[in-house]
Motif scaffolding. Structure first.
Motif, PDB file in Angstrom:
ATOM      1  N   GLU A  14      44.411  30.345  50.962  1.00 48.48           N
ATOM      2  CA  GLU A  14      43.618  29.512  49.773  1.00 48.48           C
ATOM      3  C   GLU A  14      42.168  30.003  49.762  1.00 48.48           C
ATOM      4  O   GLU A  14      41.755  30.761  50.601  1.00 48.48           O
ATOM      5  CB  GLU A  14      43.613  28.284  50.420  1.00 48.48           C
ATOM      6  CG  GLU A  14      43.071  28.050  51.782  1.00 48.48           C
ATOM      7  CD  GLU A  14      43.636  26.704  52.467  1.00 48.48           C
ATOM      8  OE1 GLU A  14      43.524  25.598  51.728  1.00 48.48           O
ATOM      9  OE2 GLU A  14      43.586  26.629  53.424  1.00 48.48           O
TER      10      GLU A  14
ATOM     11  N   LYS B 244      40.661  31.583  47.068  1.00 49.13           N
ATOM     12  CA  LYS B 244      40.381  32.832  46.351  1.00 49.13           C
ATOM     13  C   LYS B 244      40.718  32.471  44.725  1.00 49.13           C
ATOM     14  O   LYS B 244      40.193  32.466  43.914  1.00 49.13           O
ATOM     15  CB  LYS B 244      40.978  34.272  46.690  1.00 49.13           C
ATOM     16  CG  LYS B 244      40.785  35.222  45.666  1.00 49.13           C
ATOM     17  CD  LYS B 244      41.297  36.488  46.163  1.00 49.13           C
ATOM     18  CE  LYS B 244      40.823  37.768  45.038  1.00 49.13           C
ATOM     19  NZ  LYS B 244      41.436  38.983  45.679  1.00 49.13           N
ATOM     20  N   TYR B 245      41.993  31.767  44.735  1.00 56.96           N
ATOM     21  CA  TYR B 245      42.485  31.644  43.405  1.00 56.96           C
ATOM     22  C   TYR B 245      42.889  29.760  43.372  1.00 56.96           C
ATOM     23  O   TYR B 245      43.166  29.328  44.530  1.00 56.96           O
ATOM     24  CB  TYR B 245      43.911  32.304  42.913  1.00 56.96           C
ATOM     25  CG  TYR B 245      43.601  33.583  43.100  1.00 56.96           C
ATOM     26  CD1 TYR B 245      42.670  34.311  42.142  1.00 56.96           C
ATOM     27  CD2 TYR B 245      44.287  34.379  43.921  1.00 56.96           C
ATOM     28  CE1 TYR B 245      42.528  35.422  41.997  1.00 56.96           C
ATOM     29  CE2 TYR B 245      44.034  36.104  43.580  1.00 56.96           C
ATOM     30  CZ  TYR B 245      43.079  36.363  42.846  1.00 56.96           C
ATOM     31  OH  TYR B 245      43.114  37.871  42.690  1.00 56.96           O
TER      32      TYR B 245
ATOM     33  N   ASN C 227      49.019  37.422  38.743  1.00 59.73           N
ATOM     34  CA  ASN C 227      47.789  37.710  39.304  1.00 59.73           C
ATOM     35  C   ASN C 227      46.823  36.777  38.462  1.00 59.73           C
ATOM     36  O   ASN C 227      46.630  37.010  37.335  1.00 59.73           O
ATOM     37  CB  ASN C 227      47.206  38.875  39.460  1.00 59.73           C
ATOM     38  CG  ASN C 227      45.976  39.231  39.906  1.00 59.73           C
ATOM     39  OD1 ASN C 227      45.259  38.326  40.225  1.00 59.73           O
ATOM     40  ND2 ASN C 227      45.630  40.362  40.350  1.00 59.73           N
TER      41      ASN C 227
END
Length: 397
Positions: free
Chosen positions: A149, A151-152, A90
């Motif tokens: 895609e 978010k991070y 995460n």
């Protein structure tokens, strides 16, 4: 959990009031065996897809020795069933979670996608000298049914400086990405690996590992992806072009592909209105993806004595039990015309995300659980898969 040959045989002895989660451990073992034998590197299981203890135990017994975890509760669940290596992938974590992961659960592999997150990891592990750090980079999700895609992921502009900083502190350094869930085009992985290769060259930083993430697909009535052997061929081709191919370990994080066909849910029809069937599980239970992600699941009648209901040619839609219009599953789900109140249906392919997304809205959401010994309705691991006897577990880039 008690085992039965089929759902119909279970229903000959029981008339369950609650929906029933039916696990097929042999399907889990078959999927794990295939990935361990055919992926050219290390296989991590994406625990978020299904963290039930029997699922984790079956995967560990089948040879999965590493788990991608996103939280402390997932670490605790994995530790209860397996002495495995944990990868905390995460990209954003609390400081206390980092410290506990390192100190209490022995985690040494962490993902990050910003300078702040990298410094947080270094600080909360007290400047440890045994860290494997993975930079999560952004990549297009154009070939997936559920894009992840946005978010991070570090951008191409940010990534070189992040790699350089992490290289100075990491015992081992890696790059990771995610092409999106249910990637239906093998080229998704090739395109992302090409992006990784360009980043390695432009940054001038050598890496020890490339984690290609998840996204490996399962079969559904609305989605028939190519065989997984096609994905492996694309991955091997693209990985072979990396400048670090001789010294770099390849990893992957399958979730859906490992567990989707290993679990089904048996539901009861409580009412029928035209083409609408009202069932005792739904959007707030194991069938979230059917309501909110547009998924269609395979379905069949398993009521004992009603095997001959005619051809499956009626396009039905489902409503779940809560008194909320959002609990609507448009399907269509193809069933015989004569399905009605009191019939039991087996709905397959819910092993991925079905169990973990279920909640207790309106007081529903409790399940009975059994084991089934027959085959799932759909699988990525049947005759469509190439089985040439080659064991690729020891292959490195």
């Amino acid at each position: 959990m008690k085992a039965y040959p089929t759902a119909a045989e279970y229903l000959r002895h029981h008339r369950p009031e609650r929906p029933v989660l039916a696990l097929r451990p042999h399907a889990l073992a078959r999927a794990a065996d295939w990935f361990v034998a055919n992926f050219p590197g290390r296989v991590l299981y994406a625990t978020k897809a299904n963290d039930a203890p029997p699922v984790l135990a079956a995967l560990a017994e089948a040879g999965i020795r590493a788990f991608d975890v996103a939280s402390l509760p997932e670490m605790e669940r994995v530790r209860q069933v397996a002495d495995a290596e944990l990868y905390y992938m995460n990209p954003i974590k609390s400081r206390s979670a980092i410290a506990r992961a390192y100190g209490d659960f022995g985690v040494r592999c962490f993902a990050f996608d910003s300078h702040d997150e990298l410094e947080k990891i270094l600080a909360e592990t007290n400047g440890a000298d045994d860290l494997t750090l993975f930079l999560r980079i952004a990549c297009p999700n154009t070939h997936s049914l559920i894009p992840l895609e946005g978010k991070y992921g570090a951008s191409a502009e940010e990534a070189p400086a992040l790699l350089l900083r992490a290289r100075q502190r990491a015992t081992r350094l890696g790059i990771t990405f995610h092409v999106g869930s249910q990637a239906v085009v093998p080229a998704a992985f090739g395109e992302a690996l090409t992006q990784v290769g360009q980043l390695i060259v432009s940054s001038g930083v050598l890496v020890d590992a490339v984690d290609i993430g998840g996204g490996f697909p399962a079969r559904y009535p609305h989605s028939e992806p190519p065989g997984l052997d096609c994905y492996m061929e694309e991955i091997v081709r693209a990985a072979d072009a990396l400048a670090v191919k001789h010294s770099c370990e390849l990893l992957c994080e399958p979730g859906r592909a490992l567990v989707a066909d290993a679990e089904a849910v048996i539901v009861r029809v409580d009412a029928r209105r035209g083409n609408a069937l009202y069932i005792n599980d739904g959007a707030f239970g194991a069938l979230f993806d059917a309501a909110f992600s547009g998924f269609r699941f395979p379905v069949r009648c398993v009521t004992p004595g009603r095997e001959d209901l005619g051809p499956a040619d009626r396009r039905s839609r489902f409503y779940g039990p809560p008194a909320d219009i959002a609990d609507y599953l448009p399907g269509p789900f193809v069933l015989p015309e004569r399905i009605g109140e009191g019939d039991y249906l087996e709905i397959g392919q819910v092993g991925a995300y079905g169990r973990v997304l279920a909640n207790r809205f309106n007081g529903f959401g409790a399940f009975d659980e059994i084991v089934l010994r027959d085959e799932p309705m759909l699988s990525m691991f049947g005759e469509r898969q190439r089985d040439d006897g080659e064991d690729a577990r020891s292959i490195r880039l």
